[in-house]
Scaffold this motif. Structure first.
Motif, mmCIF file in Angstrom:
data_model
loop_
_atom_site.group_PDB
_atom_site.id
_atom_site.type_symbol
_atom_site.label_atom_id
_atom_site.label_comp_id
_atom_site.label_asym_id
_atom_site.label_seq_id
_atom_site.Cartn_x
_atom_site.Cartn_y
_atom_site.Cartn_z
ATOM 1 N N ALA A 14 -33.485 -25.917 -71.420
ATOM 2 C CA ALA A 14 -33.712 -24.867 -72.414
ATOM 3 C C ALA A 14 -32.398 -24.404 -73.018
ATOM 4 C CB ALA A 14 -34.456 -23.689 -71.779
ATOM 5 N N THR A 15 -31.362 -24.295 -72.182
ATOM 6 C CA THR A 15 -30.041 -23.891 -72.673
ATOM 7 C C THR A 15 -29.474 -24.932 -73.625
ATOM 8 O OG1 THR A 15 -29.658 -22.722 -70.591
ATOM 9 C CG2 THR A 15 -27.729 -23.166 -71.970
ATOM 10 N N GLU A 16 -29.572 -26.205 -73.237
ATOM 11 C CA GLU A 16 -29.055 -27.272 -74.098
ATOM 12 C C GLU A 16 -29.813 -27.331 -75.431
ATOM 13 O OE1 GLU A 16 -28.613 -31.083 -72.223
ATOM 14 O OE2 GLU A 16 -27.849 -30.152 -70.392
ATOM 15 N N PHE A 37 -35.573 -16.777 -78.401
ATOM 16 C CA PHE A 37 -35.711 -18.222 -78.586
ATOM 17 C C PHE A 37 -35.444 -18.957 -77.279
ATOM 18 C CE2 PHE A 37 -34.103 -22.451 -79.672
ATOM 19 C CZ PHE A 37 -35.144 -22.914 -80.465
ATOM 20 N N LEU A 38 -34.418 -18.530 -76.537
ATOM 21 C CA LEU A 38 -34.107 -19.144 -75.245
ATOM 22 C C LEU A 38 -35.268 -18.962 -74.275
ATOM 23 C CD1 LEU A 38 -32.085 -20.579 -73.405
ATOM 24 C CD2 LEU A 38 -31.107 -18.366 -72.848
ATOM 25 N N GLY A 39 -35.894 -17.791 -74.288
ATOM 26 C CA GLY A 39 -37.059 -17.555 -73.423
ATOM 27 C C GLY A 39 -38.219 -18.467 -73.773
ATOM 28 N N HIS A 42 -37.428 -21.941 -72.558
ATOM 29 C CA HIS A 42 -37.595 -22.054 -71.109
ATOM 30 C C HIS A 42 -39.066 -22.165 -70.732
ATOM 31 C CE1 HIS A 42 -37.921 -20.558 -66.931
ATOM 32 N NE2 HIS A 42 -36.885 -21.381 -66.765
ATOM 33 N N GLU A 43 -39.923 -21.352 -71.342
ATOM 34 C CA GLU A 43 -41.364 -21.420 -71.070
ATOM 35 C C GLU A 43 -41.921 -22.796 -71.432
ATOM 36 O OE1 GLU A 43 -43.477 -18.320 -73.093
ATOM 37 O OE2 GLU A 43 -42.147 -16.763 -72.311
ATOM 38 N N THR A 44 -41.516 -23.308 -72.588
ATOM 39 C CA THR A 44 -42.024 -24.596 -73.047
ATOM 40 C C THR A 44 -41.559 -25.731 -72.152
ATOM 41 O OG1 THR A 44 -41.971 -23.770 -75.310
ATOM 42 C CG2 THR A 44 -42.134 -26.154 -75.033
ATOM 43 N N VAL A 45 -40.274 -25.732 -71.806
ATOM 44 C CA VAL A 45 -39.743 -26.794 -70.942
ATOM 45 C C VAL A 45 -40.373 -26.706 -69.561
ATOM 46 C CG1 VAL A 45 -37.639 -27.632 -69.814
ATOM 47 C CG2 VAL A 45 -37.595 -27.055 -72.229
ATOM 48 N N SER A 46 -40.532 -25.498 -69.023
ATOM 49 C CA SER A 46 -41.172 -25.330 -67.703
ATOM 50 C C SER A 46 -42.604 -25.856 -67.728
ATOM 51 C CB SER A 46 -41.176 -23.861 -67.290
ATOM 52 O OG SER A 46 -39.871 -23.392 -67.137
ATOM 53 N N ALA A 47 -43.314 -25.556 -68.801
ATOM 54 C CA ALA A 47 -44.694 -26.028 -68.910
ATOM 55 C C ALA A 47 -44.735 -27.554 -68.994
ATOM 56 C CB ALA A 47 -45.362 -25.421 -70.134
ATOM 57 N N LEU A 48 -43.800 -28.138 -69.708
ATOM 58 C CA LEU A 48 -43.769 -29.597 -69.828
ATOM 59 C C LEU A 48 -43.384 -30.270 -68.516
ATOM 60 C CD1 LEU A 48 -42.124 -30.017 -73.341
ATOM 61 C CD2 LEU A 48 -44.484 -30.498 -72.721
ATOM 62 N N LEU A 49 -42.450 -29.675 -67.777
ATOM 63 C CA LEU A 49 -42.036 -30.263 -66.507
ATOM 64 C C LEU A 49 -43.067 -30.064 -65.408
ATOM 65 C CD1 LEU A 49 -38.256 -29.266 -66.377
ATOM 66 C CD2 LEU A 49 -39.218 -31.535 -66.752
#
Length: 168
Positions: A14-16, A37-39, A42-49
């Motif tokens: 999410a940071t990258e 936007f960072l939040g 992070h939510e989107t990447v967490s959901a995908l992982l």
């Protein structure tokens, strides 16, 4: 322990992604928008992982397509065919289907159409047929194209023109 690893990767990713987004010169944002936007990242990447099961559910939901018009209405005019994807009229559906990533067979299958459902409007097909016959396509080799006899000479041309104008 696996959750910590996944969570760490989600934060790093999410940071990258946020850094890349901010590095784009076309991105115009204020400092107040960056944390939200960072939040979201992070939510989107967490959901995908973390989520592997929702993908087939989304695939099943997209498998049922509702046509924009009925089959009868799509073929109501001889001048055009109305697309079942967007409800707009087209002389030929091939290019429209290609822009939507479909072949004619996939289109027919998606909307449960018969194999003989046309992809070209009737008048467009007839005009193309007439043009092809005019230039001699479809003839057997050596066959002559039937042409109208043209008058030869000035005198013959004048008499043909006079006959045409007089209505004979």
């Amino acid at each position: 322990m696996a959750d910590d690893f996944t969570d760490t990767n989600a934060v790093e990713l999410a940071t990258e992604l946020t850094i890349a987004w901010l590095g784009n010169p076309n991105t115009r944002t204020s400092a107040e928008e960056v944390p939200s936007f960072l939040g979201k990242m992070h939510e989107t990447v967490s959901a995908l992982l973390g989520a592997g099961a929702p993908a087939p559910v989304a695939e099943e939901a997209s498998a049922e397509y509702v046509p924009a018009v009925s089959v009868r209405k799509s073929l109501a005019s001889k001048d055009h065919i109305i697309s079942m994807i967007d409800g707009k009229p087209y002389k030929t559906l091939r290019r429209h289907l290609a822009t939507n990533g479909l072949t004619p067979e996939q289109y027919r299958e998606r909307y449960n159409l018969k194999a003989d459902y046309p992809m070209v409007s009737e008048t467009y097909s007839e005009s193309r047929r007439a043009m092809a016959k005019k230039i001699g396509l479809g003839r057997k080799p050596g066959a002559k194209v039937a042409t109208t006899a043209k008058p030869k000479g000035v005198k013959a041309a004048k008499s043909a023109a006079a006959a045409h104008l007089s209505g004979e």
